[in-house]
Write a protein that holds these residues in place. Structure first.
Motif, PDB file in Angstrom:
ATOM      1  N   ALA A  41       0.830  -1.207   0.000  1.00  0.00           N
ATOM      2  CA  ALA A  41       0.000   0.000   0.000  1.00  0.00           C
ATOM      3  C   ALA A  41       0.865   1.258   0.000  1.00  0.00           C
ATOM      4  CB  ALA A  41      -0.936  -0.013   1.205  1.00  0.00           C
ATOM      5  N   ARG A  42       1.928   1.236   0.777  1.00  0.00           N
ATOM      6  CA  ARG A  42       2.836   2.387   0.829  1.00  0.00           C
ATOM      7  C   ARG A  42       3.449   2.621  -0.552  1.00  0.00           C
ATOM      8  NH1 ARG A  42       6.131   0.824   4.776  1.00  0.00           N
ATOM      9  NH2 ARG A  42       4.943   1.837   6.434  1.00  0.00           N
ATOM     10  N   ALA A  43       3.928   1.560  -1.192  1.00  0.00           N
ATOM     11  CA  ALA A  43       4.540   1.683  -2.517  1.00  0.00           C
ATOM     12  C   ALA A  43       3.535   2.189  -3.552  1.00  0.00           C
ATOM     13  CB  ALA A  43       5.117   0.331  -2.956  1.00  0.00           C
ATOM     14  N   ALA A  44       2.270   1.819  -3.371  1.00  0.00           N
ATOM     15  CA  ALA A  44       1.222   2.232  -4.313  1.00  0.00           C
ATOM     16  C   ALA A  44       0.627   3.595  -3.957  1.00  0.00           C
ATOM     17  CB  ALA A  44       0.118   1.179  -4.355  1.00  0.00           C
ATOM     18  N   GLY A  45       1.028   4.154  -2.810  1.00  0.00           N
ATOM     19  CA  GLY A  45       0.481   5.431  -2.380  1.00  0.00           C
ATOM     20  C   GLY A  45      -0.997   5.356  -2.031  1.00  0.00           C
ATOM     21  N   GLN A  46      -1.423   4.224  -1.472  1.00  0.00           N
ATOM     22  CA  GLN A  46      -2.832   3.994  -1.171  1.00  0.00           C
ATOM     23  C   GLN A  46      -3.097   4.042   0.329  1.00  0.00           C
ATOM     24  OE1 GLN A  46      -5.238   3.320  -3.792  1.00  0.00           O
ATOM     25  NE2 GLN A  46      -3.473   4.158  -4.854  1.00  0.00           N
ATOM     26  N   MET A  47      -4.293   4.508   0.686  1.00  0.00           N
ATOM     27  CA  MET A  47      -4.764   4.507   2.069  1.00  0.00           C
ATOM     28  C   MET A  47      -5.916   3.515   2.175  1.00  0.00           C
ATOM     29  SD  MET A  47      -3.026   6.604   4.002  1.00  0.00           S
ATOM     30  CE  MET A  47      -4.039   6.999   5.414  1.00  0.00           C
ATOM     31  N   ILE A  48      -6.007   2.848   3.317  1.00  0.00           N
ATOM     32  CA  ILE A  48      -6.988   1.793   3.553  1.00  0.00           C
ATOM     33  C   ILE A  48      -7.922   2.180   4.690  1.00  0.00           C
ATOM     34  CG2 ILE A  48      -7.273  -0.618   4.284  1.00  0.00           C
ATOM     35  CD1 ILE A  48      -4.342  -1.046   3.229  1.00  0.00           C
ATOM     36  N   ALA A  49      -9.195   1.820   4.530  1.00  0.00           N
ATOM     37  CA  ALA A  49     -10.173   1.908   5.615  1.00  0.00           C
ATOM     38  C   ALA A  49     -10.887   0.568   5.683  1.00  0.00           C
ATOM     39  CB  ALA A  49     -11.179   3.022   5.366  1.00  0.00           C
ATOM     40  N   CYS A  50     -11.412   0.243   6.842  1.00  0.00           N
ATOM     41  CA  CYS A  50     -12.170  -0.997   6.946  1.00  0.00           C
ATOM     42  C   CYS A  50     -13.449  -0.782   7.740  1.00  0.00           C
ATOM     43  CB  CYS A  50     -11.335  -2.126   7.535  1.00  0.00           C
ATOM     44  SG  CYS A  50     -10.702  -1.836   9.183  1.00  0.00           S
ATOM     45  N   ALA A  51     -14.443  -1.581   7.392  1.00  0.00           N
ATOM     46  CA  ALA A  51     -15.729  -1.588   8.083  1.00  0.00           C
ATOM     47  C   ALA A  51     -15.980  -3.034   8.489  1.00  0.00           C
ATOM     48  CB  ALA A  51     -16.839  -1.086   7.166  1.00  0.00           C
ATOM     49  N   GLU A  52     -16.014  -3.283   9.788  1.00  0.00           N
ATOM     50  CA  GLU A  52     -16.091  -4.653  10.278  1.00  0.00           C
ATOM     51  C   GLU A  52     -17.340  -4.880  11.112  1.00  0.00           C
ATOM     52  OE1 GLU A  52     -12.240  -6.325  11.679  1.00  0.00           O
ATOM     53  OE2 GLU A  52     -11.603  -4.217  11.611  1.00  0.00           O
ATOM     54  N   SER A  53     -17.912  -6.046  10.930  1.00  0.00           N
ATOM     55  CA  SER A  53     -19.019  -6.472  11.772  1.00  0.00           C
ATOM     56  C   SER A  53     -18.579  -7.695  12.563  1.00  0.00           C
ATOM     57  CB  SER A  53     -20.271  -6.737  10.940  1.00  0.00           C
ATOM     58  OG  SER A  53     -21.367  -7.013  11.784  1.00  0.00           O
ATOM     59  N   CYS A  54     -18.638  -8.883  11.978  1.00  0.00           N
ATOM     60  CA  CYS A  54     -18.368 -10.108  12.741  1.00  0.00           C
ATOM     61  C   CYS A  54     -16.941 -10.206  13.261  1.00  0.00           C
ATOM     62  CB  CYS A  54     -18.728 -11.348  11.926  1.00  0.00           C
ATOM     63  SG  CYS A  54     -17.679 -11.644  10.498  1.00  0.00           S
ATOM     64  N   THR A  55     -16.005  -9.481  12.669  1.00  0.00           N
ATOM     65  CA  THR A  55     -14.621  -9.523  13.136  1.00  0.00           C
ATOM     66  C   THR A  55     -14.357  -8.498  14.240  1.00  0.00           C
ATOM     67  OG1 THR A  55     -14.048  -8.159  11.234  1.00  0.00           O
ATOM     68  CG2 THR A  55     -13.602 -10.528  11.069  1.00  0.00           C
ATOM     69  N   GLY A  56     -15.287  -7.618  14.491  1.00  0.00           N
ATOM     70  CA  GLY A  56     -15.219  -6.729  15.647  1.00  0.00           C
ATOM     71  C   GLY A  56     -13.960  -5.896  15.779  1.00  0.00           C
ATOM     72  N   GLY A  57     -13.334  -5.537  14.677  1.00  0.00           N
ATOM     73  CA  GLY A  57     -12.134  -4.713  14.736  1.00  0.00           C
ATOM     74  C   GLY A  57     -10.831  -5.484  14.623  1.00  0.00           C
ATOM     75  N   LEU A  58     -10.914  -6.800  14.451  1.00  0.00           N
ATOM     76  CA  LEU A  58      -9.688  -7.606  14.369  1.00  0.00           C
ATOM     77  C   LEU A  58      -8.831  -7.259  13.152  1.00  0.00           C
ATOM     78  CD1 LEU A  58     -10.991 -11.152  15.407  1.00  0.00           C
ATOM     79  CD2 LEU A  58      -9.583  -9.580  16.756  1.00  0.00           C
TER      80      LEU A  58
END
Length: 155
Positions: A10-27
């Motif tokens: 992601a760093r090499a691609a210049g990308q930022m990530i976000a996540c939306a979790e339900s059953c994984t509760g933030g894992l």
């Protein structure tokens, strides 16, 4: 370590990530942010365990939940789009599923729906991990999301 590799890509691609979790509760967010330097590529995570949280925090349409259930590709798509729209990320992943124990005839234990959103649209998929136990379903979902994010970010 998958999360460290994802951060490098992601760093090499210049990308930022976000996540939306339900059953994984933030894992998933915890796995990514356990790696030093993750702030370079991880913008934020939304833990939306309840349907109300999915609606309030991510803008999931209550009609979509009513029509398809929280564990559906339709809800996963809206969760991913909502996370993308409410963050500085270029790619957002969502996870919603039945970790167990139990499930139903129509939504068995181990069914997890994923959404991957970018400015170009959203891809969804359903993976049947099976009745392998709550902790194992959650861990498998996190690993799958990391793999798919890695794939999405590679040129």
């Amino acid at each position: 370590m998958k999360a460290a590799d994802l951060i490098d890509v992601a760093r090499a691609a210049g990308q930022m990530i976000a996540c939306a979790e339900s059953c994984t509760g933030g894992l998933l967010g915890a796995e990514i942010t356990a790696v030093p330097g993750s702030s370079d590529v991880f913008d934020r995570g939304f833990v939306t365990y309840s349907n109300a949280a999915k609606v309030e925090m991510l803008g999931v349409d209550p009609a979509t939940i009513a029509a398809h259930g929280a564990v559906s590709e339709q809800v996963a798509a809206e969760m991913a789009f909502g996370a993308l729209a409410r963050s500085e990320a270029n790619v957002a992943v969502s996870i919603t599923g039945v970790a167990g124990p139990g499930g139903s005839e129509h939504k068995p234990e181990g069914r997890v729906c994923f959404g991957f959103a970018t400015k170009d649209g959203v891809k969804t998929e359903t993976v049947e991990f099976g009745a392998i136990g709550r902790a194992s379903v959650r861990a498998a979902a996190v690993n799958h999301a990391l793999d798919q994010l890695m794939h999405a970010l590679q040129p």
